[in-house]
Scaffold this motif. Structure first.
Motif, PDB file in Angstrom:
ATOM      1  N   LEU A 103       0.735  -1.301  -0.111  1.00 14.60           N
ATOM      2  CA  LEU A 103       0.125   0.008   0.078  1.00 14.60           C
ATOM      3  C   LEU A 103       0.859   0.957  -0.057  1.00 14.60           C
ATOM      4  O   LEU A 103       0.609   2.121  -0.770  1.00 14.60           O
ATOM      5  CB  LEU A 103      -1.071  -0.045   1.268  1.00 14.60           C
ATOM      6  N   PHE A 105       0.476   3.930  -3.017  1.00 19.13           N
ATOM      7  CA  PHE A 105       0.168   5.312  -2.713  1.00 19.13           C
ATOM      8  C   PHE A 105       1.136   6.337  -2.845  1.00 19.13           C
ATOM      9  O   PHE A 105       1.171   7.407  -3.244  1.00 19.13           O
ATOM     10  CB  PHE A 105      -0.540   5.542  -1.366  1.00 19.13           C
ATOM     11  N   LEU A 130      -1.953   7.425   5.275  1.00 19.28           N
ATOM     12  CA  LEU A 130      -1.862   6.066   4.899  1.00 19.28           C
ATOM     13  C   LEU A 130      -1.496   5.065   6.084  1.00 19.28           C
ATOM     14  O   LEU A 130      -2.216   3.942   6.158  1.00 19.28           O
ATOM     15  CB  LEU A 130      -1.023   5.623   3.624  1.00 19.28           C
ATOM     16  N   PHE A 132     -10.755   5.069   5.250  1.00 21.63           N
ATOM     17  CA  PHE A 132     -10.176   5.757   3.768  1.00 21.63           C
ATOM     18  C   PHE A 132     -11.070   6.621   3.481  1.00 21.63           C
ATOM     19  O   PHE A 132     -10.531   7.673   3.008  1.00 21.63           O
ATOM     20  CB  PHE A 132     -10.305   4.225   2.787  1.00 21.63           C
TER      21      PHE A 132
END
Length: 371
Positions: free
Chosen positions: A34, A38, A181, A299
């Motif tokens: 992830l 990102f 994140l 999110f």
């Protein structure tokens, strides 16, 4: 509570983690995936935007203005000989904006009158359109200042703006996306790990064996909580290390404050996962509930990408029950601004209350019964 039984349960859980590669993958490989996705693939910065430039009558003044546009890192100008062709390029999505210097541009500038430029921006993506418009106005203002300086005259404007950008002077979206994140990663790691693991034990029948043993429910819950807390904190440390050393996100605040706040949030996430596992005893159902109840709100409603203050009032009210909202605020503050105690303390208190709530509800719902 027997410490000997608790140590045995923790040892059993660590052995199960070592034998089950999915837990290791969720705790360590998924955060790396992830963060790479990102960190490198998602950017809210507008750079090298294709812009159509139409100049009706080229002059030294228009050349100077277009030259300033070419030197800007935000634009990639493309010359067109007519406004009709530039409009066709805009319709075909070949360019994102049109800059039109009309035939009387240089004459108005030389006469000291107000010269205007035509700007057409593709507004399908409203956020990008506002960014491009702002960048074009910045280029226009810089050209005016340079023109006045070359002529030896001051630029006569009623108000001069002197801007100072705090906390993120480079205006890199990565610097606030990556810390946010980490909250999403820890939400998914903590809730998904505990929900799936406990549900797996119900499916395999090992939970019935624990129910028949002398261990108490508090010991069972602690035996699940402690190993996955350590596993989740390991994933958090890996995420912070990648954020600082790989993506060059500044960590202005104290690492120990970050560690303490992360512990509170992880306890809340683990509590949500244990609560889900007490409701759903099937891995598939537990995984779906964990994603819907924890990951998606973290999110969308945490302020990770979408500004909470821009949401409608009812949605802003709903965000107060999302634990990730408080942790995202802490992360972005510690990483970019430092230890701003009013923000850190109030959000940490909210995380502590949510952790106590979820763990307390889980303990009340848990009974040594098979029904």
């Amino acid at each position: 509570m027997s410490l000997q039984r608790l140590r045995a349960l923790i040892h059993k859980e660590f052995l199960q983690i070592l034998r089950d590669p999915s837990a290791i993958a969720i705790a360590f490989l998924m955060p790396m995936f992830l963060l790479f996705l990102f960190g490198y693939g998602v950017s809210l910065d507008a750079r090298h935007v294709p812009v159509a430039v139409v100049v009706d009558h080229p002059t030294p003044q228009t050349s100077a203005f277009v030259g300033g546009l070419q030197e800007s890192p935000y634009f990639r100008p493309q010359r067109y000989d007519s406004i009709q062709r530039a409009q066709h390029a805009l319709l075909d999505r070949q360019v994102s904006a049109i800059l039109w210097l009309r035939g009387d541009f240089s004459r108005q500038v030389l006469q000291g009158n107000t010269a205007s430029i035509g700007v057409l921006v593709n507004g399908v993506d409203a956020n990008d359109a506002r960014i491009v418009e702002g960048y074009l106005q910045g280029v226009w203002q810089n050209w005016l200042q340079q023109t006045a300086a070359d002529a030896g005259k001051p630029l006569l404007v009623p108000v001069r703006v002197e801007s100072r950008i705090w906390f993120n002077p480079a205006l890199r979206s990565r610097d606030y996306l990556v810390p946010g994140l980490i909250a999403v990663i820890m939400t998914l790691t903590g809730a998904l790990l505990t929900a799936l693991v406990v549900a797996r034990e119900w499916e395999r029948g090992s939970m019935e064996a624990l129910m028949a043993s002398p261990v108490t429910m508090a010991e069972i819950l602690l035996g699940k909580l402690i190993p996955y807390f350590l596993l989740g904190m390991g994933g958090m440390l890996l995420s912070v290390a990648l954020a600082v050393w790989l993506f060059a996100v500044p960590l202005v605040g104290s690492f120990w404050v970050l560690l303490l706040c992360s512990s509170l949030f992880l306890l809340a996430a683990l509590g949500m996962g244990l609560l889900i596992s007490s409701v759903a005893r099937n891995q598939f159902v537990a995984g779906q509930i964990a994603i819907i109840v924890t990951f998606l709100p973290a999110f969308i409603l945490s302020g990770f990408i979408f500004d909470i203050q821009s949401m409608p009032a009812p949605i802003q009210f709903i965000t107060h029950i999302v634990a990730a909202r408080y942790f995202v605020s802490i992360l972005q503050t510690i990483f970019l601004a430092g230890d701003v105690w009013p923000i850190v303390l109030w959000n940490s208190l909210a995380l502590l209350l949510m952790a106590m709530f979820f763990l307390g509800i889980t303990l009340l719902r848990s009974r040594k019964r098979l029904d």
